[in-house]
Write an enzyme that holds these catalytic residues in place. Structure first.
Site, PDB file in Angstrom:
ATOM      1  N   ASN A 195      -4.218   7.121   7.221  1.00  0.00           N
ATOM      2  CA  ASN A 195      -4.183   6.787   5.786  1.00  0.00           C
ATOM      3  C   ASN A 195      -5.247   7.656   5.106  1.00  0.00           C
ATOM      4  O   ASN A 195      -6.423   7.584   5.446  1.00  0.00           O
ATOM      5  CB  ASN A 195      -4.509   5.308   5.564  1.00  0.00           C
ATOM      6  CG  ASN A 195      -4.750   5.029   4.078  1.00  0.00           C
ATOM      7  OD1 ASN A 195      -4.210   5.707   3.213  1.00  0.00           O
ATOM      8  ND2 ASN A 195      -5.623   4.067   3.795  1.00  0.00           N
ATOM      9  N   LYS A 251      -0.633   0.073  -4.442  1.00  0.00           N
ATOM     10  CA  LYS A 251      -1.574  -0.912  -4.983  1.00  0.00           C
ATOM     11  C   LYS A 251      -2.863  -0.247  -5.428  1.00  0.00           C
ATOM     12  O   LYS A 251      -3.435  -0.577  -6.471  1.00  0.00           O
ATOM     13  CB  LYS A 251      -1.863  -1.974  -3.931  1.00  0.00           C
ATOM     14  CG  LYS A 251      -2.737  -3.106  -4.407  1.00  0.00           C
ATOM     15  CD  LYS A 251      -2.026  -3.930  -5.455  1.00  0.00           C
ATOM     16  CE  LYS A 251      -2.905  -4.922  -6.170  1.00  0.00           C
ATOM     17  NZ  LYS A 251      -2.368  -5.348  -7.438  1.00  0.00           N
ATOM     18  N   ARG A 262       0.822  -1.211   0.000  1.00  0.00           N
ATOM     19  CA  ARG A 262       0.000   0.000   0.000  1.00  0.00           C
ATOM     20  C   ARG A 262       0.855   1.260   0.000  1.00  0.00           C
ATOM     21  O   ARG A 262       0.366   2.354  -0.274  1.00  0.00           O
ATOM     22  CB  ARG A 262      -0.918   0.023   1.213  1.00  0.00           C
ATOM     23  CG  ARG A 262      -1.839  -1.185   1.332  1.00  0.00           C
ATOM     24  CD  ARG A 262      -2.591  -1.173   2.642  1.00  0.00           C
ATOM     25  NE  ARG A 262      -3.485  -0.037   2.680  1.00  0.00           N
ATOM     26  CZ  ARG A 262      -4.748  -0.067   2.220  1.00  0.00           C
ATOM     27  NH1 ARG A 262      -5.201  -1.174   1.685  1.00  0.00           N
ATOM     28  NH2 ARG A 262      -5.505   0.995   2.250  1.00  0.00           N
TER      29      ARG A 262
END
Ligand code: BG6
Length: 690
Positions: free
Chosen positions: A116, A685, A33
């Site tokens: 995030n 990703k 990620r």
């Protein structure tokens, strides 16, 4: 997009080294990620002491930094502890130790946060907080969150009734943008608060005993006052937090039979791959959920009761196996995922295609089929490789359904504010189901009343939850940043949708049956292509490796293959590569062709074969020496030509075979270039920020 992870143990003795290992192992699973820096926060020896370790580079560098900390007693055991960690994909501020997460509120680490997403009003927040005397040490948007938590804490000094959850509710009210974030604080030891809006977050639960119930009640209660604005968009003061009257939580899930707290461990993560090795019992947070774990108990809060949002969160069981997220005998996840395609394509068709009756049944679309068949048009919307799967199946969709189909890149679709109508059907294709551009495009279409169909590989993802209906492609976890098996499974899922939609057209029966027979033969055909891997490795080593640029040409069903092949080569080997529609060659790209320009031409047997042959002649006329991807047994191809021979299948499925040699070529070029195949530079990703 970044990866966030947290681990709480309650009434379970775990030593500091194991806690650090669980945190870094969690990050390793999330590394695809984002991997330009990583960090974690754990408790120190004295009360109120939090240790933060941050390092630039991959998780392995952080593990090395931790190993070098020999002044810390790593054998110290904690019966209750909460730690959190983060692996970063930089959006605000260069990859550096100071810009890595966790971010802190002050030099005493009173509040630490991993995040995030992107806080879009962080500059305004920063401005006001700096005016209030808070000094920032990083260039990130996230640091404003930690500082805001501290500001609210300071402004509530003496308010003994203030809970950690209330404080975070105060923070969330001020934030704009996308986030999944986890808070830790010296003021609330062994307690964590986590929340999300737009970025994924799930909670894994591990208990020695079976949980009593398989759901958690949601508690509602907000913060009263609105914040008066002093400077345009910039909050001046923050609301004096009023503690809402909370209903006594009925969430009995985590208490032991006798209602007493029990031994329990929690694993919070951006996606299941970081949790499955610990537990399969998980709970997915929805947007605006605020989860608080305290004294072994998990509670879900929401600021307000939103229509259509359930008042319970069900505890689910993960359907992925640990082995699926391990490399096994392969050197890289990308290589493993390319070789998994004979199985992953079967998993996509399993229980959906009956090869005996030539029938396709997609349960997730059943009730919407009549609506889709009556629609004005179908609009495919996606990004990257997912967009190419839409392009690859557009023609067969139009042929089988006679419904006009357009394909849109999500970011451009949004930029154009494309007109969308109630009788449009919009199909959103996304492996992760979390790509921000695609999610925002879907919400745009939902607001305009279009029927929104999701095609995704991730159960519980935003696209699968927020779309009206859809198809899970069941390709299994895809770790390598460059998407491979998801592409072929998305391709097949879209073909299956087109077949089911056309079932009311008898004139298409033979065509449908031909395609279904082609799907039946597919796993074997892919195995045949994988069998020429060594030949492709030699081609990469002896012919292409030294080249700076590569053109991939094809026509009709193969145009998408050219674009996807070129994307793979760009993504993982950093070689400039361009997919070109052969019909466009003479309108410009032919100027690039000479004896030095490497060209791959896809010339498989279909109705456009003669036209591709003229493209071949155009290229060879300019001394080009194309490598020709053609069908086995095609003797019309001149023996001297360099060829990659693959099985022939139905024209609209041929792209599922022609892409595999290009996936393998890109893999070998990446290995020869010595780059990090699974974690190519500058990529992630899926990108959960716009
Ligand atoms: C990019 C990935 O970030 O997102 C690509 O590097 C991917 O491989 C693209 O194709 C779209 O992702 P998704 O998850 O929406 O299919």
């Amino acid at each position: 997009m970044c990866g966030i992870f947290a681990y709480l143990n309650y009434l379970t003795a775990v030593d500091r080294q194991s806690i650090a290992d669980i945190l870094t192992q969690g990050l390793k699973r999330l590394e695809y990620r984002g991997y330009d820096s990583a960090g974690l926060a754990i408790d120190g020896d004295s009360d109120g002491e939090v240790l933060i370790f941050k390092e630039v580079g991959k998780v392995a560098s952080l593990q090395k930094l931790i190993q070098e900390q020999n002044t810390i007693d790593w054998t110290k055991t904690f019966t209750s502890h909460c730690g959190m960690a983060h692996t970063r994909w930089a959006t605000h501020g260069q990859p550096s130790r100071i810009n890595s997460h966790p971010h802190r509120s002050d030099t005493k680490n009173e509040f630490t946060v991993v995040h995030n997403g992107i806080i879009t009003n962080y500059r305004e927040l920063r401005l006001v907080l700096e005016k209030k005397g808070y000094t920032f040490e990083s260039e990130t948007d996230t640091e404003a969150i930690a500082k805001l938590a501290k500001y609210i804490w300071d402004s509530q000094k003496g308010n003994k009734t203030l809970t950690f959850t209330d404080l975070v509710k105060g923070v969330v009210k001020e934030l704009e943008g996308a986030f999944a974030m986890i808070f830790k604080s010296v003021h609330f030891p062994n307690e964590i608060v986590a929340t999300r809006r737009g970025s994924p977050l799930l909670i894994g639960v591990k208990t020695p005993k079976k949980l009593k119930v398989d759901f958690v009640d949601v508690e509602f209660g907000g913060i009263a006052e609105e914040i008066p604005a002093e400077v345009e968009g910039a909050p001046t003061t923050f609301s004096s937090l009023e503690v809402p009257k909370l209903r006594r939580s009925e969430s009995r899930a985590f208490l032991s039979e006798d209602g007493l707290p029990q031994q329990i461990e929690y694993f919070l993560a951006s996606d299941p791959s970081a949790v499955v090795e610990h537990t399969k019992t998980v709970l997915y947070l929805l947007d605006d959920d605020i989860a608080n774990i305290r004294e072994g108990e998990l509670r879900i809060h929401r600021l307000r009761r939103d229509d259509g949002i359930s008042s319970i969160r069900s505890i689910q069981t993960l359907e992925i196996e640990l082995a699926e997220i391990m490399k096994g005998s392969f050197d890289h996840f990308m290589q493993k995922e390319i070789y998994e395609q004979p199985e992953s394509v079967v998993n996509t068709m399993r229980g959906r295609v009956n090869f005996d009756t030539h029938k396709v049944t997609l349960g997730g679309l059943k009730t919407y089929l009549p609506t889709i068949r009556r629609c004005r048009r179908i609009v495919f919307i996606a990004c990257g490789t997912s967009y190419h799967s839409a392009l690859a199946t557009r023609a067969i969709f139009e042929e089988l359904t006679e419904i006009p189909v357009s394909t849109e890149l999500a970011s451009d679709f949004l930029d154009r504010k494309t007109p969308i109508f109630r009788d449009d059907v919009c199909v959103f294709i996304s492996q992760s189901g979390e790509t921000a551009d695609t999610i925002l495009a879907m919400r745009y279409c939902l607001e305009r009343g279009a029927l929104c169909v999701g095609v995704t590989n991730t159960v519980g993802s935003s696209i699968s939850r927020e779309s009206h209906c859809g198809v899970h492609i069941n390709a299994g976890p895809e770790i390598g940043v460059a998407s491979t098996k998801a592409y072929t499974s998305q391709f097949i899922a879209l073909v299956m949708i087109a077949i089911q939609l056309s079932e009311d057209r008898t004139s298409m029966t033979d065509r449908r049956n031909e395609i279904i027979d082609g799907l039946h033969a597919l796993p074997g055909h892919i195995k045949e292509v994988l069998a020429i891997d060594q030949e492709l490795q030699r081609l990469a080593r002896d012919v292409l490796h030294k080249e700076k640029s590569l053109l991939i040409m094809g026509r009709g069903f193969q145009h998408a293959t050219c674009l996807e092949g070129a994307l793979k080569i760009k993504e993982v080997s950093y070689m400039h590569s361009e997919g070109i529609l052969a019909g466009e060659l003479k309108h410009g790209p032919l100027a690039l062709v000479d004896e030095n320009m490497p060209v791959i031409l896809i010339m498989t047997r279909d109705s456009l074969y003669p036209k591709v042959r003229s493209a071949l002649e155009q290229v060879t006329a300019r001394k080009g020496q194309p490598i020709i991807i053609c069908n086995k047994g095609d003797d019309a191809i001149n023996a001297e030509s360099k060829t990659i021979r693959i099985p022939q299948t139905v024209d609209c499925l041929q792209g599922l075979l022609t892409i595999v040699p290009l996936q393998l070529l890109s893999y070998h070029l990446a290995c020869l270039a010595g780059v990090d195949v699974d974690f190519p530079r500058n990529l992630a990703k899926s990108v959960t920020v716009e």
